[in-house]
Design a protein around this motif. Structure first.
Motif, PDB file in Angstrom:
ATOM      1  N   LEU A  73       8.377 -12.958  12.723  1.00 34.36           N
ATOM      2  CA  LEU A  73       9.796 -13.226  12.939  1.00 34.36           C
ATOM      3  C   LEU A  73      10.173 -14.640  12.535  1.00 34.36           C
ATOM      4  O   LEU A  73      11.242 -14.873  11.957  1.00 34.36           O
ATOM      5  CB  LEU A  73      10.152 -12.976  14.410  1.00 34.36           C
ATOM      6  N   ILE A  74       9.293 -15.605  12.816  1.00 31.49           N
ATOM      7  CA  ILE A  74       9.618 -16.996  12.490  1.00 31.49           C
ATOM      8  C   ILE A  74       8.904 -17.484  11.229  1.00 31.49           C
ATOM      9  O   ILE A  74       8.946 -18.671  10.893  1.00 31.49           O
ATOM     10  CB  ILE A  74       9.309 -17.937  13.673  1.00 31.49           C
ATOM     11  N   GLY A  75       8.229 -16.572  10.531  1.00 34.73           N
ATOM     12  CA  GLY A  75       7.631 -16.910   9.247  1.00 34.73           C
ATOM     13  C   GLY A  75       6.425 -17.815   9.322  1.00 34.73           C
ATOM     14  O   GLY A  75       6.159 -18.576   8.380  1.00 34.73           O
ATOM     15  N   GLU A  76       5.650 -17.748  10.418  1.00 34.78           N
ATOM     16  CA  GLU A  76       4.431 -18.549  10.521  1.00 34.78           C
ATOM     17  C   GLU A  76       3.268 -17.833   9.853  1.00 34.78           C
ATOM     18  O   GLU A  76       3.295 -16.608   9.660  1.00 34.78           O
ATOM     19  CB  GLU A  76       4.102 -18.822  11.995  1.00 34.78           C
ATOM     20  N   ASP A  77       2.233 -18.602   9.528  1.00 36.01           N
ATOM     21  CA  ASP A  77       1.070 -17.995   8.881  1.00 36.01           C
ATOM     22  C   ASP A  77      -0.096 -17.790   9.848  1.00 36.01           C
ATOM     23  O   ASP A  77      -1.171 -17.348   9.440  1.00 36.01           O
ATOM     24  CB  ASP A  77       0.615 -18.830   7.681  1.00 36.01           C
ATOM     25  N   ASP A  78       0.106 -18.146  11.123  1.00 38.93           N
ATOM     26  CA  ASP A  78      -0.914 -17.858  12.133  1.00 38.93           C
ATOM     27  C   ASP A  78      -0.223 -17.577  13.464  1.00 38.93           C
ATOM     28  O   ASP A  78       1.008 -17.612  13.558  1.00 38.93           O
ATOM     29  CB  ASP A  78      -1.938 -18.991  12.259  1.00 38.93           C
ATOM     30  N   ASN A  79      -1.014 -17.306  14.494  1.00 41.45           N
ATOM     31  CA  ASN A  79      -0.469 -16.921  15.798  1.00 41.45           C
ATOM     32  C   ASN A  79      -0.395 -18.082  16.780  1.00 41.45           C
ATOM     33  O   ASN A  79      -0.194 -17.875  17.982  1.00 41.45           O
ATOM     34  CB  ASN A  79      -1.313 -15.798  16.402  1.00 41.45           C
ATOM     35  N   ASN A  80      -0.513 -19.298  16.282  1.00 43.15           N
ATOM     36  CA  ASN A  80      -0.535 -20.453  17.174  1.00 43.15           C
ATOM     37  C   ASN A  80       0.810 -20.683  17.856  1.00 43.15           C
ATOM     38  O   ASN A  80       1.870 -20.637  17.233  1.00 43.15           O
ATOM     39  CB  ASN A  80      -0.908 -21.712  16.382  1.00 43.15           C
ATOM     40  N   ALA A  81       0.759 -20.931  19.146  1.00 44.81           N
ATOM     41  CA  ALA A  81       1.917 -21.346  19.936  1.00 44.81           C
ATOM     42  C   ALA A  81       1.508 -22.575  20.741  1.00 44.81           C
ATOM     43  O   ALA A  81       0.323 -22.895  20.842  1.00 44.81           O
ATOM     44  CB  ALA A  81       2.372 -20.212  20.853  1.00 44.81           C
ATOM     45  N   PRO A  82       2.460 -23.296  21.339  1.00 46.49           N
ATOM     46  CA  PRO A  82       2.094 -24.510  22.071  1.00 46.49           C
ATOM     47  C   PRO A  82       1.229 -24.214  23.297  1.00 46.49           C
ATOM     48  O   PRO A  82       1.253 -23.100  23.828  1.00 46.49           O
ATOM     49  CB  PRO A  82       3.453 -25.076  22.510  1.00 46.49           C
ATOM     50  N   PRO A  83       0.457 -25.196  23.764  1.00 48.43           N
ATOM     51  CA  PRO A  83      -0.225 -25.068  25.049  1.00 48.43           C
ATOM     52  C   PRO A  83       0.756 -25.440  26.165  1.00 48.43           C
ATOM     53  O   PRO A  83       1.269 -26.550  26.198  1.00 48.43           O
ATOM     54  CB  PRO A  83      -1.367 -26.081  24.955  1.00 48.43           C
ATOM     55  N   VAL A  84       1.017 -24.509  27.072  1.00 44.85           N
ATOM     56  CA  VAL A  84       1.944 -24.808  28.161  1.00 44.85           C
ATOM     57  C   VAL A  84       1.325 -25.776  29.164  1.00 44.85           C
ATOM     58  O   VAL A  84       2.028 -26.473  29.888  1.00 44.85           O
ATOM     59  CB  VAL A  84       2.391 -23.516  28.878  1.00 44.85           C
ATOM     60  N   LEU A  85      -0.008 -25.849  29.168  1.00 40.40           N
ATOM     61  CA  LEU A  85      -0.702 -26.730  30.118  1.00 40.40           C
ATOM     62  C   LEU A  85      -1.906 -27.383  29.453  1.00 40.40           C
ATOM     63  O   LEU A  85      -2.737 -26.701  28.849  1.00 40.40           O
ATOM     64  CB  LEU A  85      -1.169 -25.920  31.332  1.00 40.40           C
TER      65      LEU A  85
END
Length: 310
Positions: free
Chosen positions: A186-198
């Motif tokens: 959906l956001i056109g990224e090339d991997d599944n990385n998201a921020p660390p919430v903690l």
């Protein structure tokens, strides 16, 4: 090298412990307690262990649902990872021996690291565990609505200092976000990385907690999938843990995050940021994520117990 010396010491200790353990089933014994044998030579009774045997300890950690990332690179330049079930043989795996090993003198699983290979979304190196709810796979994770708890007893006995004599920092626990494949596309990224919430740091002998908050709480669900939509919020526990053992407990539930140090001080996060974080999948991390890129620096983290519950 420092790690090599440490490893040699631990290896000698393990070898001595093995020799001691091997002698336990023999009829001849150096123990002071009487050992009674049957006609066929089998020992009966339960003699007390020697002092040497009594000091041989192992950490209380189940690695069936963890993989480990190391500060050394594979041929493609990416950090080496060892997944279940191979990680269960860490005590005899030559790839892991310098970086992840037992300290049988105090029952710890040691994570040693230094500046080396780093992952695609970081400039720092690590010897760090990554939760795998399905052993060997990164695709099965959990949401805050589903909940999760992680509890550990650990210490940071050795860590290098900078030119001003201030210790470097290391991250000892995390909850990391992960995009689903649909969110990634959906956001056109090339991997599944998201921020660390903690991210929980050992920093200058205290425990510092970094959580994510939105730069714009009115941003759309699509917009907050990007790492740039978030920034850090920092709090620090008052207790000085130094290089001694301490315990951490993390509890995530719907729209709520709780972090406790030594069961005496607790931070609770229950706000719009935690509520909107519910869009992400998550996984736990634990170990030694060392925030130095200087040569001849290193850090050692010891884990005595580690448990995850869902």
């Amino acid at each position: 090298m420092k790690w090599f010396i440490t490893f040699r010491v631990i290896s000698i200790q393990l070898f001595i412990a093995f020799l001691l353990a091997s002698s336990c089933g023999k009829e001849t014994t150096s123990r002071q307690e009487e050992v009674v044998t049957t006609d066929d030579g089998l020992a009966v009774g339960n003699p007390e262990p020697t002092a040497e045997e009594a000091t041989y300890k192992l950490p209380n950690i189940d690695l069936n649902n963890w993989k480990v990332t190391l500060p050394v690179a594979k041929e493609n330049g990416k950090p080496l990872e060892v997944t279940p079930p191979e990680i269960l043989d860490y005590a005899i795996d030559e790839r892991l021996l310098p970086f992840m090993y037992n300290d049988s003198t105090d029952g710890a699983l040691v994570f040693y690291t230094f500046p080396g290979a780093s992952t695609a979304n970081s400039s720092y190196s690590r010897t760090e565990l990554r939760e795998q709810m399905e052993p060997g796979s990164n695709t099965t994770n959990w949401t805050f609505a589903e909940g999760g708890e992680m509890e550990g007893t650990l210490a940071v006995p050795e860590i290098s200092e900078d030119a001003n004599g201030k210790p470097y920092r290391t991250i000892v626990m995390q909850i990391h976000g992960r995009l689903t494949n649909e969110q990634r596309d959906l956001i056109g990224e090339d991997d599944n990385n998201a921020p660390p919430v903690l991210k929980i740091y050992w920093a200058n002998e205290k425990i510092r907690v970094h959580t994510k908050i939105l730069k714009d709480t009115t941003a759309s669900d699509k917009a907050i999938l990007s790492t740039t939509a978030w920034k850090d919020s920092v709090r620090e526990f008052s207790e000085v843990v130094g290089k001694e053992k301490f315990s951490l407990k993390i509890k995530a539930s719907e729209a709520r995050l709780e972090v406790s140090l030594n069961n005496s001080e607790t931070f609770v996060y229950q706000d719009v940021h935690m509520r909107r974080w519910g869009i992400f999948e998550n996984y736990f991390k634990a170990g030694n994520y060392f925030t130095s890129k200087e040569e001849n620096t290193s850090a050692t983290v010891k884990y005595y117990a580690l448990e995850v519950r869902h």
